[in-house]
Design a protein around this motif. Structure first.
Motif, mmCIF file in Angstrom:
data_model
loop_
_atom_site.group_PDB
_atom_site.id
_atom_site.type_symbol
_atom_site.label_atom_id
_atom_site.label_comp_id
_atom_site.label_asym_id
_atom_site.label_seq_id
_atom_site.Cartn_x
_atom_site.Cartn_y
_atom_site.Cartn_z
ATOM 1 N N PHE A 216 0.842 -1.197 0.000
ATOM 2 C CA PHE A 216 0.000 0.000 0.000
ATOM 3 C C PHE A 216 0.879 1.250 0.000
ATOM 4 C CE2 PHE A 216 -3.092 -3.071 1.496
ATOM 5 C CZ PHE A 216 -4.279 -2.635 0.900
ATOM 6 N N GLY A 217 1.920 1.246 0.837
ATOM 7 C CA GLY A 217 2.734 2.439 1.022
ATOM 8 C C GLY A 217 3.384 2.953 -0.243
ATOM 9 N N MET A 218 4.059 2.079 -1.001
ATOM 10 C CA MET A 218 4.776 2.549 -2.182
ATOM 11 C C MET A 218 3.823 2.979 -3.284
ATOM 12 S SD MET A 218 7.821 2.822 -1.377
ATOM 13 C CE MET A 218 8.121 3.584 -2.969
ATOM 14 N N ASN A 219 2.732 2.259 -3.477
ATOM 15 C CA ASN A 219 1.784 2.656 -4.514
ATOM 16 C C ASN A 219 1.114 3.978 -4.166
ATOM 17 O OD1 ASN A 219 1.347 0.281 -6.652
ATOM 18 N ND2 ASN A 219 1.788 -0.638 -4.670
ATOM 19 N N ILE A 220 0.790 4.176 -2.900
ATOM 20 C CA ILE A 220 0.201 5.435 -2.463
ATOM 21 C C ILE A 220 1.203 6.574 -2.639
ATOM 22 C CG2 ILE A 220 -0.593 6.710 -0.429
ATOM 23 C CD1 ILE A 220 -1.918 4.090 0.508
ATOM 24 N N THR A 221 2.474 6.324 -2.342
ATOM 25 C CA THR A 221 3.501 7.356 -2.483
ATOM 26 C C THR A 221 3.551 7.895 -3.901
ATOM 27 O OG1 THR A 221 4.878 6.517 -0.685
ATOM 28 C CG2 THR A 221 5.989 7.779 -2.407
ATOM 29 N N PHE A 222 3.538 7.009 -4.897
ATOM 30 C CA PHE A 222 3.608 7.472 -6.283
ATOM 31 C C PHE A 222 2.300 8.127 -6.718
ATOM 32 C CE2 PHE A 222 7.347 4.861 -6.200
ATOM 33 C CZ PHE A 222 8.221 5.562 -7.010
ATOM 34 N N ALA A 223 1.172 7.610 -6.274
ATOM 35 C CA ALA A 223 -0.094 8.247 -6.601
ATOM 36 C C ALA A 223 -0.170 9.648 -6.002
ATOM 37 C CB ALA A 223 -1.252 7.392 -6.091
ATOM 38 N N ARG A 224 0.325 9.808 -4.777
ATOM 39 C CA ARG A 224 0.306 11.117 -4.112
ATOM 40 C C ARG A 224 1.177 12.134 -4.836
ATOM 41 N NH1 ARG A 224 1.905 10.747 2.014
ATOM 42 N NH2 ARG A 224 1.007 12.839 2.058
ATOM 43 N N ASN A 225 2.141 11.633 -5.585
ATOM 44 C CA ASN A 225 3.035 12.552 -6.293
ATOM 45 C C ASN A 225 2.670 12.697 -7.765
ATOM 46 O OD1 ASN A 225 5.154 14.306 -5.508
ATOM 47 N ND2 ASN A 225 6.585 13.160 -6.793
ATOM 48 N N GLY A 226 1.442 12.316 -8.125
ATOM 49 C CA GLY A 226 0.943 12.584 -9.460
ATOM 50 C C GLY A 226 1.324 11.604 -10.541
ATOM 51 N N TYR A 227 1.769 10.397 -10.159
ATOM 52 C CA TYR A 227 2.080 9.372 -11.150
ATOM 53 C C TYR A 227 0.809 8.657 -11.588
ATOM 54 C CZ TYR A 227 7.112 9.798 -10.339
ATOM 55 O OH TYR A 227 8.405 10.269 -10.258
ATOM 56 N N SER A 228 0.817 8.170 -12.835
ATOM 57 C CA SER A 228 -0.306 7.426 -13.393
ATOM 58 C C SER A 228 0.000 5.936 -13.402
ATOM 59 C CB SER A 228 -0.609 7.891 -14.822
ATOM 60 O OG SER A 228 -0.946 9.269 -14.853
ATOM 61 N N PHE A 229 -1.031 5.129 -13.226
ATOM 62 C CA PHE A 229 -0.878 3.670 -13.230
ATOM 63 C C PHE A 229 -0.790 3.157 -14.653
ATOM 64 C CE2 PHE A 229 -3.185 -0.480 -13.364
ATOM 65 C CZ PHE A 229 -2.214 -1.248 -12.738
ATOM 66 N N GLY A 230 0.213 2.290 -14.921
ATOM 67 C CA GLY A 230 0.414 1.793 -16.277
ATOM 68 C C GLY A 230 0.100 0.331 -16.486
ATOM 69 N N GLY A 231 -0.054 -0.443 -15.395
ATOM 70 C CA GLY A 231 -0.346 -1.864 -15.525
ATOM 71 C C GLY A 231 0.364 -2.678 -14.462
ATOM 72 N N THR A 232 0.015 -3.960 -14.383
ATOM 73 C CA THR A 232 0.578 -4.868 -13.382
ATOM 74 C C THR A 232 1.363 -5.993 -14.053
ATOM 75 O OG1 THR A 232 -1.221 -4.417 -11.824
ATOM 76 C CG2 THR A 232 0.060 -6.419 -11.460
ATOM 77 N N LEU A 233 2.568 -6.238 -13.576
ATOM 78 C CA LEU A 233 3.420 -7.318 -14.069
ATOM 79 C C LEU A 233 3.296 -8.483 -13.090
ATOM 80 C CD1 LEU A 233 6.574 -5.069 -14.666
ATOM 81 C CD2 LEU A 233 4.596 -5.391 -16.191
ATOM 82 N N THR A 234 2.657 -9.542 -13.520
ATOM 83 C CA THR A 234 2.316 -10.647 -12.636
ATOM 84 C C THR A 234 3.530 -11.495 -12.275
ATOM 85 O OG1 THR A 234 0.078 -10.727 -13.573
ATOM 86 C CG2 THR A 234 0.852 -12.691 -12.388
ATOM 87 N N ASN A 235 3.657 -11.798 -10.971
ATOM 88 C CA ASN A 235 4.750 -12.661 -10.486
ATOM 89 C C ASN A 235 6.068 -12.315 -11.176
ATOM 90 O OD1 ASN A 235 3.023 -14.127 -8.776
ATOM 91 N ND2 ASN A 235 2.389 -15.447 -10.466
ATOM 92 N N ASN A 236 6.468 -11.077 -11.064
ATOM 93 C CA ASN A 236 7.545 -10.567 -11.901
ATOM 94 C C ASN A 236 8.913 -10.535 -11.241
ATOM 95 O OD1 ASN A 236 7.808 -9.070 -14.647
ATOM 96 N ND2 ASN A 236 9.025 -7.844 -13.231
ATOM 97 N N THR A 237 8.956 -10.301 -9.923
ATOM 98 C CA THR A 237 10.232 -9.967 -9.293
ATOM 99 C C THR A 237 10.453 -10.743 -8.004
ATOM 100 O OG1 THR A 237 10.079 -7.725 -10.213
ATOM 101 C CG2 THR A 237 11.586 -8.051 -8.357
ATOM 102 N N ASN A 238 11.639 -11.296 -7.852
ATOM 103 C CA ASN A 238 12.011 -11.974 -6.613
ATOM 104 C C ASN A 238 12.503 -10.907 -5.637
ATOM 105 O OD1 ASN A 238 13.229 -13.418 -4.520
ATOM 106 N ND2 ASN A 238 13.809 -15.092 -5.885
ATOM 107 N N ILE A 239 11.683 -10.578 -4.659
ATOM 108 C CA ILE A 239 12.012 -9.520 -3.720
ATOM 109 C C ILE A 239 11.520 -9.902 -2.327
ATOM 110 C CG2 ILE A 239 9.900 -8.212 -4.238
ATOM 111 C CD1 ILE A 239 11.591 -5.633 -3.926
#
Length: 253
Positions: A216-239
């Motif tokens: 929630f935190g990182m997505n909210i951070t970018f939305a709060r700063n005026g970024y637009s959503f471009g899509g979701t990459l499924t099971n994409n990154t080992n993190i």
């Protein structure tokens, strides 16, 4: 990550051979829109897009190809939807709350590498790049990556980086990490603002991030700063010890 037109004729089959020979279950490709159809014919699906990403106005497409059904299946679809719903209702913040007087933000230097690596090791069990290695961080700094931090005296309270690419006049805003003791202070937003101001002064016009879709935190951070959503990459990154889906957010100046 970067496709040269002279390689576009054989790259799809070459990637297939690489993936199958090593037992990979997904190929992830960032390609200009002119190459989208070549990848689509090769079994890729477009998972995200950034309109007008390149200086000439062409879109950037994030293409994905799966080799197993389990890798293609989102295991936390409801959570991904909830995160996007909350981020989508977040109002853009014109001016973030000022940093406390005993905290300061600045670009990181080579001599900060050891302490930065410790923070990244503390925050991430696993990561797509070896940011836990001071030598890697110093090499990145000497290439085209700017690291930023918030310091409380000599203690690092938060980190991030901007990976710049002069050819596309773009920067990936990434490597955000805040130790548990300093979370809840909105430091990521401060870092993001500092990063934007700095890279714009270096001729960067396209900004993007690949943010953890379950955060929630990182997505909210970018939305709060005026970024637009471009899509979701499924099971994409080992993190952080597991495969996670990632959300693409972007801002074009």
């Amino acid at each position: 990550m970067k496709l040269h037109e002279e390689d576009s004729g054989e790259i799809v089959s070459s990637l297939d051979l690489l993936a199958t020979s090593r037992g990979y279950s997904k190929i992830f490709a960032k390609v200009p829109a002119w190459a989208r159809e070549r990848f689509h014919v090769g079994g890729y699906a477009e998972e995200a897009r950034i309109p007008g990403f390149y200086p000439g106005g062409e879109d950037l497409c994030f293409m994905g190809k799966y080799f197993t059904e389990s890798r293609a299946r989102e295991q936390a679809s409801q959570l991904v939807s909830e995160v996007l719903a909350v981020a989508g209702t977040t109002a853009v913040v014109s001016t973030p709350t000022p940093l406390p007087s005993d905290f300061a933000v600045r670009t990181a230097r080579e001599e900060d590498g050891e302490e930065m690596a410790k923070i990244y090791r503390e925050v991430f069990v696993s990561y797509p790049f070896p940011i836990h290695d001071p030598a890697f961080l110093r090499a990145a700094m000497n290439d085209a990556t700017l690291f930023f931090g918030i310091w409380n005296g000599s203690t690092i309270a938060a980190l991030s980086s901007a990976e710049m690419d002069a050819c596309s006049a773009s920067a990936e805003m990434t490597d955000f990490a805040t130790p548990p003791a300093f979370r809840g202070n909105g430091f990521a937003l401060h870092l993001l603002r500092e990063m934007e101001e700095t890279v714009r002064g270096r001729g960067i016009r396209s900004l993007f991030t690949i943010a953890r879709a379950y955060s929630f935190g990182m997505n909210i951070t970018f939305a709060r700063n005026g970024y637009s959503f471009g899509g979701t990459l499924t099971n994409n990154t080992n993190i952080s010890g597991r495969l996670e889906s990632m959300n693409v957010w972007y801002k074009i100046f």
